[in-house]
Write an enzyme that holds these catalytic residues in place. Structure first.
Site, PDB file in Angstrom:
ATOM      1  N   MET A 269      35.481  41.520  40.503  1.00 38.70           N
ATOM      2  CA  MET A 269      36.797  40.890  40.623  1.00 38.70           C
ATOM      3  C   MET A 269      37.685  41.282  39.451  1.00 38.70           C
ATOM      4  O   MET A 269      37.280  41.216  38.296  1.00 38.70           O
ATOM      5  CB  MET A 269      36.600  39.362  40.692  1.00 38.70           C
ATOM      6  N   ASN A 271      40.197  40.033  37.776  1.00 44.95           N
ATOM      7  CA  ASN A 271      40.948  39.055  36.978  1.00 44.95           C
ATOM      8  C   ASN A 271      41.603  39.714  35.764  1.00 44.95           C
ATOM      9  O   ASN A 271      40.990  40.509  35.072  1.00 44.95           O
ATOM     10  CB  ASN A 271      40.013  37.954  36.482  1.00 44.95           C
ATOM     11  N   HIS A 303      37.605  50.974  40.134  1.00 42.63           N
ATOM     12  CA  HIS A 303      38.357  50.192  41.120  1.00 42.63           C
ATOM     13  C   HIS A 303      38.963  48.943  40.466  1.00 42.63           C
ATOM     14  O   HIS A 303      40.171  48.701  40.575  1.00 42.63           O
ATOM     15  CB  HIS A 303      37.429  49.804  42.273  1.00 42.63           C
ATOM     16  N   GLU A 304      38.133  48.173  39.789  1.00 47.62           N
ATOM     17  CA  GLU A 304      38.640  46.924  39.198  1.00 47.62           C
ATOM     18  C   GLU A 304      39.644  47.228  38.092  1.00 47.62           C
ATOM     19  O   GLU A 304      40.659  46.555  37.965  1.00 47.62           O
ATOM     20  CB  GLU A 304      37.494  46.061  38.660  1.00 47.62           C
TER      21      GLU A 304
HETATM   22  N1  ARG Z   1      39.493  41.810  44.798  1.00 50.08           N
HETATM   23  C1  ARG Z   1      38.073  42.055  44.757  1.00 50.08           C
HETATM   24  C2  ARG Z   1      37.935  43.568  44.801  1.00 50.08           C
HETATM   25  O1  ARG Z   1      38.006  44.211  45.791  1.00 50.08           O
HETATM   26  C3  ARG Z   1      37.321  41.407  45.867  1.00 50.08           C
HETATM   27  C4  ARG Z   1      37.248  39.923  45.802  1.00 50.08           C
HETATM   28  C5  ARG Z   1      36.970  39.315  47.113  1.00 50.08           C
HETATM   29  N2  ARG Z   1      36.432  38.004  46.975  1.00 50.08           N
HETATM   30  C6  ARG Z   1      36.347  37.137  47.982  1.00 50.08           C
HETATM   31  N3  ARG Z   1      35.776  36.014  47.747  1.00 50.08           N
HETATM   32  N4  ARG Z   1      36.846  37.344  49.153  1.00 50.08           N
HETATM   33  O2  ARG Z   1      37.887  44.200  43.840  1.00 50.08           O
HETATM   34 ZN    ZN Z   2      39.692  45.608  45.118  1.00 48.95          ZN
END
Ligand code: ARG
Ligand code: ZN
Length: 880
Positions: A269, A271, A303-304
């Site tokens: 994630m 954040n 990616h993150e």
């Molecule tokens: N944004 C995250 C990523 O692709 C995925 C998080 C999805 N989490 C969820 N609980 N749906 O890097």
């Molecule tokens: Zn993503």
């Protein structure tokens, strides 16, 4: 009685929020079972909102302790609070300050959304709607606020206290407690909020941005795992540099923190300034991680990190726009990996993933557009369609307008929308302006579900010296979409002359052509090339330039020619695959007719040529030697699927290849001479991939040394890639000493849960007829933990999605096992359960007996009274 389906949320109903929240001040007093969160929000009316309009905040399983308005208590009758909603009936003149105190129980949070604990570490997951499990809030991505987070915890239990942004203050408190204050200057939506507290090891490094700013980099992991963070840190630094070089994007805080936890619903994630990762995508050493793990870590770290611009600086207006950040960021991480490794190998890997995960989604009951228009549970839309097809759409855009204009369009997007929550329309407008094109028709890729089928038939006229290609396109009906409009499909192509070189051709009639890209944008188009001196072979969809199924009638000789001669490495690989696939379909049909089929000479020959071709590097040769998966063959067959017949067809082909080419395969299977030790780079990984692929055939041949070679690789390899490849052969081929191998592996790796996930997975994916019972037994193994998503996925998800014959076992036991498990897991963790449930998505394509058994398992899930909204949504759509 059955649980209710959650109400539908529709894109067309989008309304801006009546209020906004400029700042959020959080004070979090951490305690395992009773954490107190005090949130002070500065709230303002949006222009157009009449004074006194009620303020409605989202909540989810919250316990309210206190509410104050501008510092003063609030009268009982002027607000209304329950566990999932807070209404302030007549808010005072704005801006006003609303303070909300909630009490949470992190230890009881088994959904792993909001604030929870993983092996004692406090952590959060707020995307998509987890922040409302921490405090009442306008929990929607178009509400951007500046966050200041004060954390307070026991100093011995939690020496590390982290939140978004930069650290601004720390200090000791009474009773062995301490605190830290973090301030994030970048306004952000609540889904990007994060905090972490725990006793963690820290691995540090630094990075200097292109403009000379110093950034501290830290990776936090459980003690004892810090020696496995090197590759992740290296990947992070390369990602940061690459985003500057390739896209001109610099990092924007003093510190970038990554925390690895072992209980996590997804991969990772983004954040702001505090990425939280499933430790599977951080930890690696040669002893416990495979080459694939190294590649995955590099890609997910990138990616993150890339989300910092595509997702965080510019975020989504609403969750329908999820592909705005995910499709674009997947495209960016794919490009990064292509630059770090081999571009053709990466492209083939990505296309294989797309075809095996996204195509079946697009062809079944869960099909949806890249930008959906309706959802009941947003967590069920973190799909291959939004991510992988979303990335393909961005790639097509680049193909259509060219690299330079694509970059100009992205620069405009970063410039114009920085700090905003925006939409796909706004994104596309930037490219329309930068490239001076009209993308109205192209935008259909975001609107229409289903994979277009492109047909191509070509004819050479020697008298006229013309070469005509008749092209067609159509999207088969998908749920909620009976008809469709023709899409704009960029087809990269070449006409190959008899000597193997691409012909120089003048622009044909019948289609727009830019360079080597032909645009198919009608349902039928005849494209004619003039002055073609002799019959060429058409190489179409080079580089897989569009996410379509291509039905092109090519004779086996043409395919063999393309496999040997095409200047496009992707299409060389594709030509081999097409030959293999055709024959697997034929062998499957013969098996079902009760015959004992033999593999065609075309296949034997094309594999022989690939083995001898000196122009292929190891990784490409390994890919050419990889047979389509059983699921891919099932998809190709499309209906009345008998997984046992497919399995048999594949065994026939594997044995034939192994026996015919034994000598060469034995040579390749020896692999790199074991000097110099393990290195995770792409070239070394390619050598191992080839050696292990060759060993797979040798093991299936009549070679009397087959078993010894496999056993030797298992017992003497110095790295996980080779050890796991050999273990998989021992277990899946039911070779002698397989139980001894599993015991040895377990003894060696029992303290490493990521390595043990592979042990569970290897057994769960065995095609042996007693695997259902094996999996049931493994669910009672002391190391099985139904609360750990990685372990559940290793045992159950890999069984359901990676073991077609045993999941769809003819007596229905595989379906029953998964249905029962879904019901069990759903009580604890709805996201993990609903994901597992999607493994039924192709049930209607199975033969009548199997599909009836699958349906009754699904009905059993559906009849449960207390199903989560996640699983309810999936089961409803799967059965519809
Ligand atoms: N944004 C995250 C990523 O692709 C995925 C998080 C999805 N989490 C969820 N609980 N749906 O890097
Ligand atoms: Zn993503």
């Amino acid at each position: 009685m059955r649980s209710e389906t959650a109400p539908a949320i529709r894109l067309e109903d989008y309304q801006p929020s009546a209020y906004c929240i400029d700042t959020v001040d959080l004070n979090v007093e951490l305690n395992p079972t009773a954490t107190r969160v005090s949130a002070t929000l500065s709230v303002r009316r949006q222009t157009g909102t009449p004074p006194g309009t009620p303020l409605l905040l989202d909540g989810d399983e919250l316990t309210m302790v206190e509410i104050r308005l501008n510092g003063a208590p609030v009268a009982e009758d002027s607000f209304c609070a329950d566990s999932d909603r807070l209404e302030l009936k007549a808010p005072p003149p704005d801006p006003f300050e609303l303070t909300l105190v909630t009490e949470l129980n992190p230890d009881a949070n088994t959904k792993l959304m909001g604030l929870y604990r993983s092996s004692g570490t406090y952590c959060t997951q707020c995307e998509a709607e987890g922040f409302r499990r921490i405090t009442y809030f306008l929990d929607r991505p178009d509400i951007l606020s500046v966050y200041t987070t004060r954390l307070e915890a026991s100093k011995t239990d939690c020496p590390v206290l982290l939140a978004n942004g930069n650290l601004s203050e720390t200090g000791d408190l009474e009773g062995g407690r301490h605190f830290a204050v973090w301030h994030d200057p970048h306004p952000k939506p609540a889904y990007l909020f994060a905090l972490v507290a725990g006793d963690l090891a820290e691995v540090s490094d630094t990075f200097t941005t292109a403009s000379g700013t110093h950034v501290d980099l830290n990776i936090y992991v459980e003690h004892g795992k810090d020696d496995r963070c090197g590759w992740a840190m290296d990947s992070l630094k390369r990602s940061m540099r690459w985003d500057e070089d390739a896209f001109g994007r610099e990092y924007d805080l003093e510190v970038f923190n990554i925390v690895a936890v072992s209980d996590f619903n997804m991969g990772a994630m983004e954040n702001k300034g505090l990425n939280i990762f499933n430790d599977k995508y951080v930890l690696a050493d040669p002893e416990t991680a495979t080459d694939q793990d190294y590649a995955n870590i590099e890609a997910v770290i990138a990616h993150e990190y890339f989300h910092n611009w595509t997702g965080n600086r510019i975020t989504c207006r609403d969750w329908f726009q999820l592909c705005l950040k995910e499709g674009l960021t997947v495209f960016r991480d794919q490009e990064f990996s292509s630059d770090m490794r081999s571009r053709p190998v990466k492209r083939i890997a990505d296309v294989r993933l797309l075809k095996s995960h996204q195509f079946p989604e697009d062809a079944g009951p869960l099909a949806h557009p890249v930008r959906p228009r309706i959802y009941h549970e947003i967590n069920n839309f973190y799909t291959a369609t939004v991510y992988e097809k979303g990335a393909e759409v961005v790639r097509m855009l680049k193909t259509l307008i060219g690299a330079e204009k694509f970059r100009a369009g992205l620069d405009l997007y970063f410039d114009r929308h920085d700090g905003e929550a925006t939409t796909i329309e706004a994104f596309l407008t930037c490219f329309e302006e930068a490239a001076e094109v009209d993308l109205a028709r192209f935008s259909l890729w975001y609107e229409q579900a289903g994979t277009p089928v492109v047909t191509a038939e070509s004819e050479y006229d020697p008298d006229r010296m013309t070469f005509t290609v008749s092209l067609g396109q159509e999207i088969p009906p998908v749920p909620g979409q009976k008809t469709s409009k023709p899409a704009v499909i960029p087809l990269r192509f070449g006409l190959i002359g008899p000597n193997g070189d691409d012909l120089e051709v003048s622009p044909p009639s019948g289609a727009e052509v830019a360079g080597d890209v032909l645009i198919l944008d009608k349902s039928h188009q005849d494209v004619t090339f003039e002055n073609i001196a002799s019959k060429p072979v058409l190489s179409l969809l080079r580089g897989f330039s569009a996410p379509v199924r291509l039905n092109q009638h090519l004779e086996p000789e043409d395919l063999a020619f393309l496999a040997a001669q095409d200047s496009d490495p992707f299409n060389r690989w594709q030509a081999v695959q097409t030959l293999l696939m055709r024959d697997l379909v034929r062998l499957t049909a013969l098996t079902r007719q009760g015959q004992a089929p033999t593999c065609s000479d075309n296949v034997i020959d094309v594999i022989g040529s690939a083995l001898l071709d000196t122009g292929l590097d190891d990784a490409l040769r390994a890919l050419a030697l990889t047979l389509p998966s059983e699921a891919d063959v099932a998809q190709e067959i499309g209906k009345d699927v008998d997984p046992d017949a497919i399995h048999n067809a594949k065994s026939v082909m594997r044995n034939a290849i192994g026996n015919t080419h034994l000598e060469t395969l034995r040579k390749f299977s020896a692999g790199p001479s074991g000097d110099g030790g393990y290195s995770p780079d792409a070239a070394s990984a390619g050598k191992r991939a080839l050696a292990n692929r060759a060993l797979y055939y040798v093991a299936a041949s009549t070679d009397p040394d087959g078993f010894d070679l496999v056993w030797d690789r298992f017992a003497s390899s110095d790295n996980m890639t080779d050890r796991l490849a050999a273990l998989t052969l021992l277990v899946h081929d039911a070779m002698p000493k397989r139980d001894e191998a599993l015991d040895r592996y377990r003894n060696r790796h029992q303290d490493n849960s990521l390595a043990m996930d592979k042990w569970f997975m290897t057994q769960a994916t065995s095609p042996h007829h007693d695997t259902v019972e094996k999996v049931e037994a493994l669910m009672k193994h002391p190391l099985y933990d139904p609360g750990n998503p990685n372990r559940v996925r290793a045992l159950l998800q890999s069984f359901a999605t990676g073991n077609p014959t045993q999941f769809a076992r003819a007596d229905g036991a595989g379906f029953e096992l998964i249905a029962e498990s879904v019901l069990e897991i759903d009580k604890r963790n709805p996201q993990v359960a609903s994901r597992l449930l999607t493994s039924f998505r192709s049930w209607r394509a199975l033969d009548p007996q199997r599909s009836a058994l699958a349906e009754s398992a699904l009905l059993r899930v559906s009849s449960c009274e207390e199903l989560s909204r996640d699983s309810r949504d999936i089961v409803d759509r799967t059965l519809q």
